[in-house]
Enzyme design. Structure first.
Site, PDB file in Angstrom:
ATOM      1  N   SER A 253      -0.204  59.674  -4.527  1.00 25.08           N
ATOM      2  CA  SER A 253      -0.474  58.632  -5.500  1.00 25.08           C
ATOM      3  C   SER A 253      -1.752  57.876  -5.115  1.00 25.08           C
ATOM      4  CB  SER A 253       0.744  57.704  -5.611  1.00 25.08           C
ATOM      5  OG  SER A 253       0.636  56.855  -6.721  1.00 25.08           O
ATOM      6  N   HIS A 394       6.709  61.723 -10.632  1.00 22.59           N
ATOM      7  CA  HIS A 394       5.813  61.188  -9.613  1.00 22.59           C
ATOM      8  C   HIS A 394       6.571  60.992  -8.305  1.00 22.59           C
ATOM      9  CE1 HIS A 394       1.958  59.416  -8.650  1.00 22.59           C
ATOM     10  NE2 HIS A 394       2.523  58.301  -8.213  1.00 22.59           N
TER      11      HIS A 394
END
Length: 414
Positions: A253, A394
């Site tokens: 990320s 994610h």
């Protein structure tokens, strides 16, 4: 100023078919100098590479300080029987003094006991504190601020507690990393530089370099995290248990954005692993899909330099893009990982970056990215550029780590 104007006025464009769109989008060509001349050989690429680095320093990530002159490593823990004898645990405080001030952050290292030393290593920054990557009670609790979130409800009044131990272990897969013969080194983002807007540039390493803030190309937080990864590498070069020629830098990320910039700006990292780094990481802004420059600069104004703000709403016409970041890593191996449901990171845009970077990897006569089309779900492709898109959202999963470790072993054993 002359170089910056030259950059904005003279760039060559190539076209590519944008995944998921029925239009063609212009991309700047990495093999064209800012003055319009073409790069013809590796010697000229060296000059072009420096030009690209300067572009990202001035226009996006900001200017970072060099290696500190006053830096020392304090090894405060050395347990040869950690994790039930599986690993040697070391904990090192990196102390840095500049301008009469000191900053410090801890580096946690696990070294596999059964592997032949010195071992290759993977280094990365974590989200919740070193104690969160494993339930090992010997890991020092961070003294920095820790968020108390729905995902990680363990901190009290911003302080880590014993309940924080191992809460993020799923994303780190320590046992698998050690079983593959790698050491793991990690540090906590908040000890390096705060990720909170209300504290931006007021903590950690930013306090050492106030002169790098009152300028357009200021020392941003992504750059600070990347810079700290290089300081971690400084320590690893001194550790006889680590093969410093075989260190991979990893990030997920926003910390994947930092890992890419660390790999691009510090050639000592032998390999780069980017997991769902998205906008400002591995995805192309030119697609105009997913998280955009306006959101990066308004929701996270501390991440990038002030100069990056002038490109808000200019995603599809940028005079640079993130394929240049991967180009800066070339010809060293890089792996880009995406997830099907991580729409903000734009998986197709991350693959498009890998595909565009293939040009430079082929320029260096490597096998680059071995496919032309995005691979099927949960199928890894591995040339000098690796890529996969998995099911799910994610996150960092065991599937991701399996591919990273296979790729790292293949590429670092050459």
């Amino acid at each position: 100023m002359k170089n910056r104007l030259g950059f904005l006025l003279f760039f060559s464009l190539v076209t590519f078919s944008s995944f998921g769109q029925n239009k063609e989008t212009a991309l700047p060509d990495p093999l064209i100098f800012n003055n319009g001349k073409k790069v013809n050989n590796a010697r000229e690429w060296t000059a072009r590479r420096e030009e690209l680095l300067q572009t990202f320093r001035s226009e996006m990530y900001g200017t970072s300080p060099g290696r500190p002159k006053d830096m020392r490593f304090e090894v405060f823990d050395h347990d040869k029987n950690a994790l039930n004898g599986k690993a040697t645990r070391k904990q090192v405080t990196i102390h840095i003094r500049e301008n009469g001030k000191e900053a410090k952050f801890d580096l946690l290292i696990y070294i596999p006991n059964k592997a032949k030393h010195p071992v290759p290593a993977i280094i990365g920054i974590n989200f919740i504190g070193n104690q969160a990557i494993n339930a090992d009670p010997g890991i020092k609790l961070t003294e920095a601020w820790v968020e108390n979130s729905k995902m990680f409800p363990c901190a009290v009044d911003g302080k880590a507690t014993d309940a924080c131990r191992g809460v993020n272990a799923k994303q780190w897969q320590v046992d698998s990393i050690l079983d593959a013969g790698f050491a793991l080194a990690t540090m906590y983002r908040e000890e390096i530089a705060s990720d909170r807007k209300e504290e931006m540039f007021k903590t950690g390493v930013h306090t050492l370099y106030p002169e790098l803030q009152n300028r357009e190309d200021n020392f941003g937080t992504i750059a600070a995290w990347a810079w700290a990864l290089s300081r971690g590498m400084d320590y690893l070069e001194t550790d006889k248990d680590i093969n410093a020629k075989k260190v991979a830098v990893f990030g997920f990320s926003r910390l994947g954005k930092a890992a890419l910039w660390a790999g691009a700006s510090d050639t000592r990292f032998a390999l780069v692993l980017s997991n769902e780094s998205g906008a400002g990481g591995a995805k192309l802004f030119h697609r105009g899909v997913g998280e955009n420059i306006r959101r990066l600069n308004t929701v996270f104004p501390h991440w990038y330099a002030k100069s990056f703000r002038k490109y808000m709403d200019q995603d599809t016409v940028l005079p640079f893009d993130q394929h240049f970041i991967v180009d800066l890593i070339a010809p060293r191996p890089v792996y880009i990982a995406s997830a099907e449901n991580d729409k903000g990171s734009d998986p197709e845009g991350e693959f498009a970056t890998a595909k565009e970077a293939d040009v430079i990897y082929r320029f260096f006569k490597t096998n680059g990215l071995p496919v032309k089309e995005i691979p099927a779900l949960n199928k890894s492709v591995m040339g000098q550029i690796g890529y996969h898109i998995r099911t799910g959202g994610h996150d960092v999963t065991s599937f991701d780590w399996k591919q990273f470790l296979i790729f790292s072993n293949l590429r670092l054993q050459k």
